[in-house]
Design a protein around this motif. Structure first.
Motif, mmCIF file in Angstrom:
data_model
loop_
_atom_site.group_PDB
_atom_site.id
_atom_site.type_symbol
_atom_site.label_atom_id
_atom_site.label_comp_id
_atom_site.label_asym_id
_atom_site.label_seq_id
_atom_site.Cartn_x
_atom_site.Cartn_y
_atom_site.Cartn_z
ATOM 1 N N PRO A 1 4.275 7.321 -61.556
ATOM 2 C CA PRO A 1 3.094 7.777 -61.141
ATOM 3 C C PRO A 1 1.867 7.503 -62.243
ATOM 4 O O PRO A 1 0.787 6.976 -61.725
ATOM 5 C CB PRO A 1 2.827 9.131 -60.753
ATOM 6 N N ALA A 2 2.445 7.202 -63.304
ATOM 7 C CA ALA A 2 1.595 6.782 -64.610
ATOM 8 C C ALA A 2 1.202 5.511 -64.379
ATOM 9 O O ALA A 2 0.122 4.917 -64.689
ATOM 10 C CB ALA A 2 2.238 7.117 -65.807
ATOM 11 N N ALA A 3 2.359 4.830 -64.157
ATOM 12 C CA ALA A 3 2.088 3.182 -63.881
ATOM 13 C C ALA A 3 1.241 2.851 -62.780
ATOM 14 O O ALA A 3 0.380 1.817 -62.925
ATOM 15 C CB ALA A 3 3.326 2.547 -63.950
ATOM 16 N N LEU A 4 1.234 3.487 -61.738
ATOM 17 C CA LEU A 4 0.430 3.156 -60.512
ATOM 18 C C LEU A 4 -1.084 3.490 -60.919
ATOM 19 O O LEU A 4 -2.049 2.909 -60.670
ATOM 20 C CB LEU A 4 1.055 4.100 -59.442
ATOM 21 N N ASP A 5 -1.291 4.800 -61.515
ATOM 22 C CA ASP A 5 -2.589 5.275 -61.879
ATOM 23 C C ASP A 5 -3.200 4.165 -63.043
ATOM 24 O O ASP A 5 -4.359 3.510 -63.012
ATOM 25 C CB ASP A 5 -2.691 6.624 -62.560
ATOM 26 N N GLU A 6 -2.504 3.602 -63.756
ATOM 27 C CA GLU A 6 -2.795 2.734 -65.059
ATOM 28 C C GLU A 6 -3.370 1.597 -64.428
ATOM 29 O O GLU A 6 -4.431 0.870 -64.635
ATOM 30 C CB GLU A 6 -1.530 2.382 -65.815
ATOM 31 N N ALA B 1 0.825 8.302 -52.958
ATOM 32 C CA ALA B 1 1.423 7.146 -53.085
ATOM 33 C C ALA B 1 2.532 7.143 -54.339
ATOM 34 O O ALA B 1 3.591 6.732 -54.373
ATOM 35 C CB ALA B 1 0.585 5.838 -53.222
ATOM 36 N N GLY B 2 2.038 7.766 -55.497
ATOM 37 C CA GLY B 2 2.947 8.033 -56.528
ATOM 38 C C GLY B 2 4.005 8.932 -56.160
ATOM 39 O O GLY B 2 5.053 8.706 -56.589
ATOM 40 N N ARG B 3 3.842 9.935 -55.501
ATOM 41 C CA ARG B 3 5.168 11.010 -55.127
ATOM 42 C C ARG B 3 5.983 10.182 -54.225
ATOM 43 O O ARG B 3 7.223 10.332 -54.470
ATOM 44 C CB ARG B 3 4.463 12.263 -54.258
ATOM 45 N N ALA B 4 5.470 9.321 -53.259
ATOM 46 C CA ALA B 4 6.321 8.582 -52.423
ATOM 47 C C ALA B 4 7.246 7.539 -53.200
ATOM 48 O O ALA B 4 8.301 7.274 -52.930
ATOM 49 C CB ALA B 4 5.415 7.799 -51.268
ATOM 50 N N LEU B 5 6.464 6.975 -54.148
ATOM 51 C CA LEU B 5 7.299 5.912 -54.996
ATOM 52 C C LEU B 5 8.480 6.463 -55.701
ATOM 53 O O LEU B 5 9.496 5.948 -55.957
ATOM 54 C CB LEU B 5 6.173 5.199 -55.929
ATOM 55 N N VAL B 6 8.122 8.009 -56.246
ATOM 56 C CA VAL B 6 9.157 8.512 -57.036
ATOM 57 C C VAL B 6 10.163 8.850 -56.011
ATOM 58 O O VAL B 6 11.500 9.090 -56.306
ATOM 59 C CB VAL B 6 8.734 9.684 -57.533
ATOM 60 N N ALA B 7 9.958 9.204 -54.904
ATOM 61 C CA ALA B 7 10.878 9.730 -53.924
ATOM 62 C C ALA B 7 11.696 8.408 -53.393
ATOM 63 O O ALA B 7 13.059 8.831 -53.222
ATOM 64 C CB ALA B 7 10.172 10.023 -52.370
ATOM 65 N N ILE B 8 11.212 7.477 -53.369
ATOM 66 C CA ILE B 8 11.909 6.234 -53.112
ATOM 67 C C ILE B 8 12.857 5.756 -54.220
ATOM 68 O O ILE B 8 14.174 5.443 -53.913
ATOM 69 C CB ILE B 8 11.038 4.757 -52.849
ATOM 70 N N PHE B 9 12.561 5.958 -55.527
ATOM 71 C CA PHE B 9 13.251 5.716 -56.630
ATOM 72 C C PHE B 9 14.485 6.636 -56.537
ATOM 73 O O PHE B 9 15.581 6.110 -56.708
ATOM 74 C CB PHE B 9 12.288 5.811 -57.764
ATOM 75 N N ASN B 10 14.238 7.785 -56.144
ATOM 76 C CA ASN B 10 15.249 9.114 -56.436
ATOM 77 C C ASN B 10 16.223 8.944 -55.278
ATOM 78 O O ASN B 10 17.277 9.399 -55.315
ATOM 79 C CB ASN B 10 14.504 10.212 -56.395
ATOM 80 N N GLY C 1 3.800 -1.398 -55.825
ATOM 81 C CA GLY C 1 4.673 -0.660 -55.901
ATOM 82 C C GLY C 1 6.012 -1.149 -56.089
ATOM 83 O O GLY C 1 7.043 -0.670 -56.843
ATOM 84 N N ALA C 2 6.307 -2.363 -55.521
ATOM 85 C CA ALA C 2 7.727 -2.940 -55.728
ATOM 86 C C ALA C 2 7.640 -3.480 -57.284
ATOM 87 O O ALA C 2 8.867 -3.222 -57.843
ATOM 88 C CB ALA C 2 7.434 -4.502 -54.951
ATOM 89 N N ARG C 3 6.698 -3.925 -57.931
ATOM 90 C CA ARG C 3 6.764 -3.952 -59.431
ATOM 91 C C ARG C 3 6.938 -2.723 -60.193
ATOM 92 O O ARG C 3 7.980 -2.726 -61.250
ATOM 93 C CB ARG C 3 5.343 -4.601 -59.993
ATOM 94 N N ILE C 4 6.493 -1.759 -59.893
ATOM 95 C CA ILE C 4 6.692 -0.582 -60.635
ATOM 96 C C ILE C 4 8.164 0.113 -60.358
ATOM 97 O O ILE C 4 8.877 0.548 -61.132
ATOM 98 C CB ILE C 4 5.652 0.603 -60.171
ATOM 99 N N LEU C 5 8.411 -0.082 -59.000
ATOM 100 C CA LEU C 5 9.955 0.521 -58.889
ATOM 101 C C LEU C 5 11.012 -0.215 -59.253
ATOM 102 O O LEU C 5 12.027 0.176 -59.790
ATOM 103 C CB LEU C 5 10.162 0.518 -57.272
#
Length: 475
Positions: free
Chosen positions: A372-377, A397-406, A353-357
């Motif tokens: 979400p695509a990177a997490l799935d990958e 988890a993907g939705r939560a990561l997008v929410a953190i980013f936004n 999650g940290a890497r993707i963010l």
């Protein structure tokens, strides 16, 4: 009949002003003038309306007024030129009384327009002023510019406090200053000349003692407060631990704790800093007994004193982002995992999650697709069993990561992780250590201490199940 001198001068103007263009000018000038008559003394609160009405009301009204003033003489000049060219301009004018048709028309028109504006314009502009003091106007009128601050504000402890209560406060002088500054900012948005990101700190912000201390005050005794900080490791099981701090807030009539030492009775702290207030080479501390001491950094050059900002410490020097705080990715992830917004049972989700963010995204839309695509990958390649059996958890988890980013990153405004320092504490930014680095020394050799126990007591450090929480019945 021989007319008085005043009527000789006014009669041609009354006659010539009876034209459509001048009447339009009277209408516009009266509308703008009456509207501003109601606007200027207004300092009320009201319900929020549409985000663009504030701009329409307070950018257009002055334009209407001055345009109307310009149209009145323009109409008079055009009628004068036209009638002289046609040879119908009269040599004499009737007296200015009610029997004079042109005079009667002008008076009736001005009276009707003024009365209508008093009734309609007064109510409208009063509501417009109220709207300009609303959160919607401050946060949504300039979508791209204010989106970061508005987003952070909606997730802050001051969510129900109106922007104007902190950024303007009470009193006519700051009201007028804010409106003048607001006009400049509107033009910056219109002509796309605003900075990206918006620079901080705001150097002309009203002093905290006139805004923050209307509700909070450092002399109130805060005593001790318990802080529980969750943390998740970057190992496969995302090992959860907690750090427990007993914060010594202090305050009251005693020189005790954080508030007491820095803002207690008689205490005054002055400092010099660079424009960002992140580098502080000189500090003067005056205690409650009026005894002063100066502390300077090792590389302090007194000749640079004139280039630095001099300031007396107040709340905002530590609480630098009380309503607009942005988190670092690790802190935001730990909170999301602790709140089960991200399933902690997903292997390596904290690390990935940290890497993707932290990856670069050109826009919020690209991040919404890419995260979400990177997490799935990752799970598809590295943990295919998890990828196949836990699709719902991965989507969550993907939705939560997008929410953190936004919530924290805004590529359109060039705001990324760590763009805006938060000086409360010293974990993610220097904060306290700008002064409390044990390097600022006085002539006598005394230093500004870096003693952890002066501000907080470390009760538990990265423990899976802190004993103190069990004793207190918290866990």
């Amino acid at each position: 009949m021989k007319l008085p001198l005043s009527e000789k001068l006014l009669s041609p103007l009354v006659y010539l002003s009876n034209n459509a263009l001048s009447f339009l000018g009277v209408l516009l000038a009266t509308t703008g003038g009456v509207s501003w008559f109601f606007v200027l003394p207004a300092e009320l609160s009201g319900a929020a309306l549409h985000p663009y009405l504030g701009i329409l009301a307070f950018l257009i009204l002055p334009g209407l007024f001055f345009a109307g003033l310009a149209l009145i003489p323009a109409g008079i000049y055009l009628r004068l030129r036209n009638e002289r060219r046609r040879g119908i301009y009269p040599q004499e004018f009737p007296p200015l009384d009610w029997a004079n048709r042109e005079f009667r028309r002008l008076v009736v028109f001005i009276g009707v327009v003024t009365l209508a504006n008093v009734i309609i314009g007064g109510n409208f502009t009063y509501s417009a002023v109220n709207y300009m003091d609303s959160v919607n106007f401050c946060g949504q009128s300039c979508h791209t510019v204010m989106k970061p601050e508005f987003t952070a504000y909606q997730d802050s402890p001051h969510f129900r406090v109106k922007c104007v209560e902190c950024h303007i406060g009470a009193g006519a002088s700051w009201f007028v200053k804010s409106k003048i500054s607001g006009v400049r900012q509107v033009f910056a948005v219109i002509f796309n000349t605003y900075s990206r990101p918006i620079p901080t700190p705001v150097h002309d912000l009203r002093p905290a003692r006139e805004t923050c201390e209307e509700c909070h005050w450092p002399q109130k005794f805060g005593g001790y407060r318990l802080r529980i900080l969750p943390k998740f490791a970057e190992d496969e099981p995302n090992t959860a631990t907690k750090t427990v701090l007993l914060m010594k807030i202090g305050g009251g009539s005693e020189i005790f704790g954080i508030h007491g030492v820095h803002l207690g009775p008689g205490v005054v702290i002055e400092y010099l800093s660079d424009h960002s207030r992140q580098t502080i080479p000189w500090v003067r501390y005056t205690d409650g007994a009026a005894r002063s001491a100066e502390f300077t950094a090792k590389d302090w050059n007194p000749r640079e004193k004139g280039k630095l900002e001099r300031r007396t410490m107040d709340c905002l020097d530590c609480h630098s982002r009380p309503s607009h705080a942005f988190e670092m990715p690790e802190t935001a992830l730990d909170k999301a995992l602790a709140a089960s917004q991200i399933p902690a049972s997903l292997p390596f989700v904290r690390r990935e999650g940290a890497r993707i963010l932290k990856a670069a995204y050109a826009s919020s839309a690209e991040a919404a697709r890419g995260i979400p695509a990177a997490l799935d990958e990752f799970y598809r390649k590295e943990r295919p069993a998890v990828y196949g059996s836990r699709r719902e958890d991965l989507q969550k988890a993907g939705r939560a990561l997008v929410a953190i980013f936004n919530r924290n990153v805004f590529p359109e405004m060039k705001i990324t992780w760590g763009t805006y320092p938060n000086n409360i504490g010293h974990t993610d930014f220097p904060g306290c250590f700008r002064c409390h680095d044990d390097q600022h020394a006085s002539k006598e050799g005394k230093t500004v201490p870096q003693d952890c126990s002066a501000c907080h007591q470390l009760v538990a450090m990265d423990e899976a199940k802190p004993e103190i929480l069990g004793k207190l019945g918290i866990e």
